[in-house]
Write an enzyme that holds these catalytic residues in place. Structure first.
Site, PDB file in Angstrom:
ATOM      1  N   ARG A  68       0.812  -1.225   0.000  1.00 36.75           N
ATOM      2  CA  ARG A  68       0.000   0.000   0.000  1.00 36.75           C
ATOM      3  C   ARG A  68       0.838   1.264   0.000  1.00 36.75           C
ATOM      4  NH1 ARG A  68      -4.858  -1.656   3.924  1.00 36.75           N
ATOM      5  NH2 ARG A  68      -5.754   0.236   3.073  1.00 36.75           N
ATOM      6  N   TYR A  69       2.139   1.104   0.216  1.00 37.29           N
ATOM      7  CA  TYR A  69       3.028   2.262   0.126  1.00 37.29           C
ATOM      8  C   TYR A  69       3.594   2.396  -1.289  1.00 37.29           C
ATOM      9  CZ  TYR A  69       2.375   2.799   5.079  1.00 37.29           C
ATOM     10  OH  TYR A  69       1.791   3.010   6.292  1.00 37.29           O
ATOM     11  N   GLN A  70       2.982   1.692  -2.226  1.00 35.79           N
ATOM     12  CA  GLN A  70       3.373   1.801  -3.637  1.00 35.79           C
ATOM     13  C   GLN A  70       2.144   2.146  -4.468  1.00 35.79           C
ATOM     14  OE1 GLN A  70       6.219  -0.853  -5.283  1.00 35.79           O
ATOM     15  NE2 GLN A  70       6.788  -1.740  -3.303  1.00 35.79           N
ATOM     16  N   GLN A 118      16.375  13.745  -0.975  1.00 34.26           N
ATOM     17  CA  GLN A 118      15.134  14.323  -1.476  1.00 34.26           C
ATOM     18  C   GLN A 118      14.879  14.124  -2.965  1.00 34.26           C
ATOM     19  OE1 GLN A 118      15.258  18.304   0.366  1.00 34.26           O
ATOM     20  NE2 GLN A 118      14.195  17.398   2.127  1.00 34.26           N
ATOM     21  N   ASP A 127       3.618  10.651   4.543  1.00 37.14           N
ATOM     22  CA  ASP A 127       4.591   9.559   4.540  1.00 37.14           C
ATOM     23  C   ASP A 127       5.916  10.030   3.918  1.00 37.14           C
ATOM     24  OD1 ASP A 127       5.144   6.543   4.644  1.00 37.14           O
ATOM     25  OD2 ASP A 127       5.459   6.950   2.504  1.00 37.14           O
ATOM     26  N   GLU A 162       5.981  12.423   8.649  1.00 36.29           N
ATOM     27  CA  GLU A 162       6.890  11.366   9.088  1.00 36.29           C
ATOM     28  C   GLU A 162       8.313  11.739   8.699  1.00 36.29           C
ATOM     29  OE1 GLU A 162       8.612   6.990   8.361  1.00 36.29           O
ATOM     30  OE2 GLU A 162       7.966   8.308   6.749  1.00 36.29           O
ATOM     31  N   GLU A 179      22.484  13.530   9.994  1.00 33.90           N
ATOM     32  CA  GLU A 179      21.865  13.653   8.665  1.00 33.90           C
ATOM     33  C   GLU A 179      21.572  15.128   8.376  1.00 33.90           C
ATOM     34  OE1 GLU A 179      18.491  11.181   7.896  1.00 33.90           O
ATOM     35  OE2 GLU A 179      19.529   9.343   8.464  1.00 33.90           O
ATOM     36  N   ASP A 236       6.610   0.493  11.307  1.00 34.75           N
ATOM     37  CA  ASP A 236       7.978   0.180  10.846  1.00 34.75           C
ATOM     38  C   ASP A 236       8.853  -0.283  12.007  1.00 34.75           C
ATOM     39  OD1 ASP A 236       7.582   0.974   8.142  1.00 34.75           O
ATOM     40  OD2 ASP A 236       8.014   3.061   8.642  1.00 34.75           O
ATOM     41  N   LYS A 242       0.303   8.707  19.778  1.00 33.02           N
ATOM     42  CA  LYS A 242      -0.380   7.784  18.862  1.00 33.02           C
ATOM     43  C   LYS A 242      -0.235   6.385  19.424  1.00 33.02           C
ATOM     44  CE  LYS A 242       1.519   6.784  14.689  1.00 33.02           C
ATOM     45  NZ  LYS A 242       1.695   6.782  13.220  1.00 33.02           N
TER      46      LYS A 242
END
Ligand code: AAO
Length: 437
Positions: free
Chosen positions: A56-58, A130, A169, A195, A202, A260, A295
């Site tokens: 579902r993340y695609q 990015q 996301d 997220e 980083e 995750d 959450k």
């Protein structure tokens, strides 16, 4: 804050990971009265086929159809939840489309709508974070007006169905200014959280995103886990909300674990797979301590990290107790602490902190609530200042108050606010204004 919110504050939400729309519609009748503000739902747009949870993340388009149900079911869920005062937050996958050929006729997106960096992401390099493909997922040109419009149309379509908020996301992989340009196209009262896994060293920091809305504070789950697993002592959590390098409380989304981290568990993150009592008291801390917007994770059982959800769905609630669905949000103590957080939300203060110099801690939230947590290996017995008005209270973690009876332990607060607090190891106690007998 509206008058209705002032009367009925809602200060925690739940991720019903991989639940069906029909099942969430029914669940809202349960979690609305429990006091949950909202449900984060799994990505609702069409995506690549397969049984793994992560298909579902695609996305392959922005129609509302997939494993959890179709558009009509989705719309009915939103309306049903609204009746119970529960908002729906959609997990919005907008950084990328599915892996594979760069052609998505349903939107449509073509080759030119994507960045051209195919190498694995080097997390030391902003441009690569990015503008390269995350895990081989085709990276959208979110700087393009055309792409921004397609994304905003998708989000506005969901808003038209009654959706009240979005989880963005993989926000770290989208420049904050691109997210701002997309949000600009949405109504102003839509809730946004992003997220962003902030990581030392980083170049892209979680702080860049606070102008757009709330941001995930990923350090929280690690720190909570390490303390509740005994790698550090609970007394050190006292000033967590003021720690340097952490998001401000009003910007932070916090969780013990998420979908995750409960799979690829970095460092110390805890989940339902750990000792249940320890995981439970970590949740008690999260919901009692005044930091962030918590959450609650609601999981399904798994052995393999790619494993998809159980076929059954949660039709009746019975599935919550059959070992396939975990339904942490329904655990009596977690639900009771959501109520605690709502009742105490008027006092965003932390008072009467006490610790035994190790893993026994207690604190109050103004004169609205008091909590004690024993994370040590010995029993706890202390006379403590609760900050509460004199009276007899029901410990909401051991039972429930109904009218003037309590099915659990009682806590007697004397005229000066003191009470005898007795707790076994790995256990917690909570009383609040509305648990007074
Ligand atoms: C699947 C397959 C892949 C395949 C791909 C394409 O598993 O093998 O290449 O399809 O065919 C989910 C799944 C993925 C799945 C994907 C698409 O998790 O396995 O790929 O759907 O189906 C980074 C991102 C973060 C992202 C995370 C997974 O920054 O945004 O990776 N999370 C979201 C979702 C997630 C979803 C996607 C994004 C994609 O929540 O469910 O993926 O839509 C470091 C970096 C982080 C980085 C992590 C993991 O984090 O800082 O930015 O997250 O590594 O790569 C400590 C460190 C911290 C470190 C962390 C985790 O906390 O301090 O720096 O540990 O190790």
């Amino acid at each position: 804050q509206s008058e209705a919110q002032a009367k009925d504050p809602r200060t925690a939400f739940v991720h019903l990971f991989e639940w069906n729309w029909d099942d969430i519609a029914k669940e809202c009748a349960v979690i609305g009265p429990m006091g949950y503000a909202a449900v984060q739902v799994s990505p609702p747009q069409e995506s690549v086929p397969g049984n793994a949870w992560w298909t579902r993340y695609q996305p392959i388009g922005y129609e509302i159809v997939g494993r959890s149900g179709d558009r009509k079911q989705f719309a009915e869920m939103v309306q049903e939840c609204r009746k119970h005062n529960v908002d729906i937050y959609v997990d919005a996958v907008i950084n990328h489309m599915a892996a594979g050929p760069r052609n998505y006729p349903a939107v449509p997106y073509v080759w030119n709508d994507f960045h051209d960096c195919f190498e694995p992401i080097d997390y030391g390099d902003r441009g690569k974070i990015q503008f390269c493909d995350l895990e081989g997922l085709n990276d959208l040109k979110t700087e393009s007006e055309y792409v921004r419009d397609r994304i905003a149309n998708y989000l506005n379509d969901l808003v038209s169905l009654g959706v009240r908020g979005f989880r963005i996301d993989a926000a770290k992989h989208i420049p904050a200014s691109d997210i701002a340009a997309i949000i600009d196209r949405l109504p102003k009262d839509i809730y946004i959280f992003q997220e962003v896994i902030g990581a030392f060293g980083e170049p892209v920091s979680e702080f860049e995103y606070v102008g757009n809305g709330d941001v995930t504070e990923f350090k929280y789950g690690n720190v909570l886990g390490s303390h509740f697993k005994g790698q550090s002592q609970l007394k050190y959590l006292r000033d967590l909300r003021n720690w340097q390098g952490w998001l401000d409380s009003s910007d932070a989304i916090v969780f013990t674990d998420n979908h995750d981290t409960q799979r690829d568990r970095p460092f110390s993150v805890m989940s339902f797979k750990d000792d249940g009592a320890r995981y439970f008291i970590a949740n008690v801390f999260m919901l009692a301590y005044p930091y962030g917007y918590p959450k609650v994770m609601s999981s399904f059982a798994f052995e393999d990290k790619d494993q998809g959800r159980p076929e059954s769905g949660v039709h009746s609630g019975a599935e919550c107790f059959d070992g396939q669905w975990i339904c942490e949000h329904r655990w009596q103590g977690i639900a009771a602490m959501v109520k605690f957080r709502n009742v105490t939300s008027g006092a965003f203060s932390l008072d009467n902190w006490w610790d035994n110099g190790a893993n026994q801690i207690a604190f109050s939230r103004g004169d609205l609530g008091f909590v004690a947590i024993n994370g040590g290996s010995f029993g706890m017995s202390q006379r403590l200042q609760t900050g509460m008005p004199e009276g007899t209270y029901c410990n909401v973690l051991s039972g429930q108050r109904s009218d003037f009876s309590c099915s659990g332990d009682r806590v007697v607060v004397d005229p000066s606010g003191f009470a005898d607090i007795v707790l076994s190891s790995t256990n917690a106690l909570a009383i609040h204004r509305d648990s007074k007998l």
